[in-house]
Design a protein around this motif. Structure first.
Motif, mmCIF file in Angstrom:
data_model
loop_
_atom_site.group_PDB
_atom_site.id
_atom_site.type_symbol
_atom_site.label_atom_id
_atom_site.label_comp_id
_atom_site.label_asym_id
_atom_site.label_seq_id
_atom_site.Cartn_x
_atom_site.Cartn_y
_atom_site.Cartn_z
ATOM 1 N N LEU A 137 1.039 -1.478 0.510
ATOM 2 C CA LEU A 137 -0.011 0.109 0.542
ATOM 3 C C LEU A 137 1.289 0.875 -0.117
ATOM 4 C CD1 LEU A 137 -2.759 -0.718 2.444
ATOM 5 C CD2 LEU A 137 -3.058 -0.802 0.410
ATOM 6 N N HIS A 138 1.529 0.888 0.561
ATOM 7 C CA HIS A 138 3.027 2.523 0.378
ATOM 8 C C HIS A 138 3.745 3.023 -0.586
ATOM 9 C CE1 HIS A 138 3.169 3.639 4.998
ATOM 10 N NE2 HIS A 138 2.558 2.630 5.538
ATOM 11 N N ALA A 139 3.753 1.288 -1.202
ATOM 12 C CA ALA A 139 4.545 1.871 -2.464
ATOM 13 C C ALA A 139 3.465 1.967 -3.555
ATOM 14 C CB ALA A 139 4.628 0.078 -3.484
ATOM 15 N N GLU A 140 1.736 1.788 -3.491
ATOM 16 C CA GLU A 140 1.261 2.716 -4.210
ATOM 17 C C GLU A 140 0.842 3.926 -3.965
ATOM 18 O OE1 GLU A 140 -1.829 -0.008 -5.765
ATOM 19 O OE2 GLU A 140 -2.732 0.334 -4.267
ATOM 20 N N ALA A 141 0.998 4.367 -3.199
ATOM 21 C CA ALA A 141 1.898 5.388 -2.774
ATOM 22 C C ALA A 141 2.192 6.536 -2.552
ATOM 23 C CB ALA A 141 0.847 5.680 -0.593
ATOM 24 N N SER A 142 3.340 5.693 -2.877
ATOM 25 C CA SER A 142 4.647 6.213 -3.034
ATOM 26 C C SER A 142 4.616 6.723 -5.205
ATOM 27 C CB SER A 142 5.805 5.870 -3.697
ATOM 28 O OG SER A 142 6.924 6.087 -3.395
ATOM 29 N N ALA A 143 3.816 6.440 -5.587
ATOM 30 C CA ALA A 143 4.326 5.860 -6.827
ATOM 31 C C ALA A 143 2.935 7.112 -7.704
ATOM 32 C CB ALA A 143 3.728 4.785 -7.831
ATOM 33 N N ALA A 144 1.870 6.829 -7.034
ATOM 34 C CA ALA A 144 1.042 8.260 -7.099
ATOM 35 C C ALA A 144 1.791 9.788 -6.682
ATOM 36 C CB ALA A 144 -0.480 7.854 -6.065
ATOM 37 N N THR A 145 2.319 9.788 -5.459
ATOM 38 C CA THR A 145 2.610 11.298 -4.980
ATOM 39 C C THR A 145 3.931 11.516 -5.688
ATOM 40 O OG1 THR A 145 2.948 10.462 -2.766
ATOM 41 C CG2 THR A 145 3.779 12.531 -3.352
ATOM 42 N N ASN A 153 -6.216 3.512 -2.029
ATOM 43 C CA ASN A 153 -6.137 2.861 -1.806
ATOM 44 C C ASN A 153 -6.650 2.231 -0.507
ATOM 45 O OD1 ASN A 153 -4.048 3.787 -0.607
ATOM 46 N ND2 ASN A 153 -2.473 2.555 -1.721
ATOM 47 N N SER A 154 -6.577 0.622 -0.684
ATOM 48 C CA SER A 154 -7.044 -0.533 0.411
ATOM 49 C C SER A 154 -6.224 -1.846 0.253
ATOM 50 C CB SER A 154 -8.794 -0.053 1.267
ATOM 51 O OG SER A 154 -9.376 -1.014 -0.902
ATOM 52 N N HIS A 155 -6.510 -2.384 1.021
ATOM 53 C CA HIS A 155 -6.454 -4.386 0.575
ATOM 54 C C HIS A 155 -7.827 -4.883 0.532
ATOM 55 C CE1 HIS A 155 -4.770 -8.100 1.406
ATOM 56 N NE2 HIS A 155 -3.928 -7.566 0.711
ATOM 57 N N ALA A 156 -7.432 -5.681 -0.803
ATOM 58 C CA ALA A 156 -8.545 -6.570 -1.181
ATOM 59 C C ALA A 156 -9.027 -8.308 0.313
ATOM 60 C CB ALA A 156 -9.069 -7.036 -2.534
ATOM 61 N N TYR A 180 -1.795 1.148 7.573
ATOM 62 C CA TYR A 180 -1.450 2.293 6.476
ATOM 63 C C TYR A 180 -2.140 3.951 6.533
ATOM 64 C CZ TYR A 180 -1.784 4.143 1.947
ATOM 65 O OH TYR A 180 -1.366 4.404 0.356
ATOM 66 N N ALA A 181 -3.463 3.035 7.037
ATOM 67 C CA ALA A 181 -4.602 4.326 6.619
ATOM 68 C C ALA A 181 -4.216 5.772 7.639
ATOM 69 C CB ALA A 181 -5.929 3.921 6.937
ATOM 70 N N GLU A 182 -3.854 4.801 9.014
ATOM 71 C CA GLU A 182 -3.244 6.133 9.686
ATOM 72 C C GLU A 182 -2.678 7.257 9.378
ATOM 73 O OE1 GLU A 182 -3.726 8.189 13.006
ATOM 74 O OE2 GLU A 182 -4.642 5.961 13.016
ATOM 75 N N HIS A 183 -0.800 6.336 8.691
ATOM 76 C CA HIS A 183 -0.619 6.644 7.913
ATOM 77 C C HIS A 183 -0.661 8.129 7.278
ATOM 78 C CE1 HIS A 183 4.645 7.757 7.335
ATOM 79 N NE2 HIS A 183 3.809 8.304 6.382
ATOM 80 N N TYR A 184 -1.857 7.811 6.254
ATOM 81 C CA TYR A 184 -2.248 8.905 5.404
ATOM 82 C C TYR A 184 -3.284 9.523 5.848
ATOM 83 C CZ TYR A 184 0.811 7.429 1.877
ATOM 84 O OH TYR A 184 2.708 7.027 1.706
ATOM 85 N N VAL A 190 -3.338 11.282 -0.782
ATOM 86 C CA VAL A 190 -3.793 10.174 -0.988
ATOM 87 C C VAL A 190 -4.069 10.053 0.710
ATOM 88 C CG1 VAL A 190 -2.436 7.908 -0.351
ATOM 89 C CG2 VAL A 190 -1.226 9.346 -1.964
ATOM 90 N N ARG A 191 -5.565 9.160 0.310
ATOM 91 C CA ARG A 191 -5.887 8.603 1.254
ATOM 92 C C ARG A 191 -6.030 7.104 1.708
ATOM 93 N NH1 ARG A 191 -8.412 13.154 3.835
ATOM 94 N NH2 ARG A 191 -6.622 14.486 3.399
ATOM 95 N N ALA A 192 -6.465 6.501 2.523
ATOM 96 C CA ALA A 192 -6.631 4.856 2.225
ATOM 97 C C ALA A 192 -8.644 4.620 3.079
ATOM 98 C CB ALA A 192 -6.593 4.232 3.652
ATOM 99 N N SER A 193 -9.088 3.680 2.751
ATOM 100 C CA SER A 193 -10.169 2.920 2.890
ATOM 101 C C SER A 193 -9.577 1.897 3.728
ATOM 102 C CB SER A 193 -11.147 2.909 2.133
ATOM 103 O OG SER A 193 -10.977 2.234 0.522
#
Length: 376
Positions: A137-145, A153-156, A180-184, A190-193
């Motif tokens: 999840l952090h890796a996706e956040a890095s790419a988006a940023t 993003n979230s984990h299925a 992860y959600a707490e961090h963002y 970037v936000r999380a669900s």
């Protein structure tokens, strides 16, 4: 970027269909600061000026349910689509188990860059990477940023027994998602669900953990919602209830939550989704290809009060989903089962996704006016 961004000599389309020309749009601090005639807007020292030559400026599109990474790893083939729902899900899970954070970042960056070229500025991602949930999840956040894309993003998570010792249990995956959600929680892009795969793929422990995390963090949830009869049957075996009522029982509906597909819900379930302001992310092209039949299944999600949006499911583009949805909506309208196809199409592309973005990020979205997010 220092200074303002000034879009000069651009055109804007208004809600009544009129196109206004010779306008300037000023962007400052990631929001639209000014919209006015070119002659009334000055370019100041330090501004970045873009001469649009009369081009139309529109709000960016929102992909309300995508699978940036996993869909790329399991492309559609006839052999794959002819598998049962359970076999397809298990195959996707086994492929996802081997993903590393570095691979997730590379594939997500490619998929988001392709979406940005197609006009998508916000991606609502449902990732499966059970061996390293938080890292992926952090890796996706890095790419988006790095790309300047907006990401939720979230984990299925699934309740799947695995032979891989690196794959942790479902409830523990939810907790990784929550950390992860707490961090963002307050990130500008970037936000999380809190995610889980679907009602039929998880046990009560996962739903209980997801509901607890959602309440604690005051964020939404993301899940596949009654996408076929197999999901309904698995849910009934687990809980002796239908999908929406089971998910609702754990507090997972509500503003900012996304239920994807919704091909097998009835009108009472659709009404509950509408009351809770859960967004139903529809993927009509994917529904036709994967499940067959109507692109909108039971049509329950198409009642007027529902918050709806389009999702690509990571397969193709929103334009392809829109074309498939338009064809099916016109078929339903000609049969007398829908009275306002144009209103639904506008809800799919603009009003529903914009409301979701506003719920999650807290700022107005989906329009070009002062104070709105400058996702253009």
């Amino acid at each position: 970027m220092q200074g303002r961004l000034v879009l000069r000599n651009c055109s804007l389309s208004r809600a009544d269909g009129r196109v206004q020309r010779d306008l300037s749009v000023v962007v400052q601090n990631r929001k639209i600061a000014t919209v006015g005639p070119d002659v009334e807007v000055s370019v100041l020292p330090g501004d970045w000026e873009v001469r649009c030559a009369g081009r139309l400026v529109l709000p960016g599109l929102i992909d309300c349910h995508t699978r940036l990474v996993n869909a790329a790893l399991t492309p559609w083939t006839g052999a794959f689509l002819m598998k049962t729902y359970q076999d397809r899900t298990l195959h996707e899970w086994r492929v996802a188990e081997s993903l590393t954070a570095g691979e997730v970042e590379a594939i997500a960056a490619y998929s988001m860059a392709r979406g940005l070229k197609q006009g998508v500025t916000m991606f609502v991602e449902h990732l499966t990477a059970p061996s390293d949930v938080e890292g992926a999840l952090h890796a996706e956040a890095s790419a988006a940023t790095h790309l300047g894309a907006r990401l939720v993003n979230s984990h299925a998570t699934q309740s799947v027994s695995s032979e891989d010792p690196a794959t942790v249990a479902g409830a523990a995956q939810v907790e990784s998602n929550a950390r992860y959600a707490e961090h963002y929680r307050n990130h500008h892009l970037v936000r999380a669900s809190i995610g889980f795969h679907s009602s039929g793929a998880v046990d009560d422990d996962v739903l209980r953990a997801a509901g607890s995390a959602k309440e604690r963090l005051a964020i939404g949830a993301h899940f596949r919602l009654a996408e076929n009869g197999d999901d309904l049957a698995a849910t009934w075996r687990r809980s002796n209830s239908r999908v929406v009522s089971r998910i609702d029982r754990f507090g997972l509906l509500g503003g900012g939550s996304i239920g994807a597909r919704a091909l097998a819900i009835d009108r009472s379930e659709a009404a509950r989704l509408a009351d809770s302001r859960t967004l139903v992310a529809l993927s009509p092209r994917s529904g036709l290809v994967v499940e067959g039949g109507s692109a909108f299944g039971s049509e329950g999600a198409l009642i007027d009060q529902n918050l709806v949006g389009l999702g690509s499911s990571g397969r193709g583009s929103l334009a392809e989903e829109f074309a498939a949805g338009f064809a099916d909506l016109m078929s339903l309208s000609r049969a007398g089962r829908l009275i306002d196809p144009d209103g639904l199409l506008a809800a799919f592309l603009v009003s529903g996704p914009a409301e979701l973005c506003t719920m999650i990020f807290g700022d107005r979205s989906g329009s070009i006016e002062p104070g709105a997010l400058a996702d253009l």
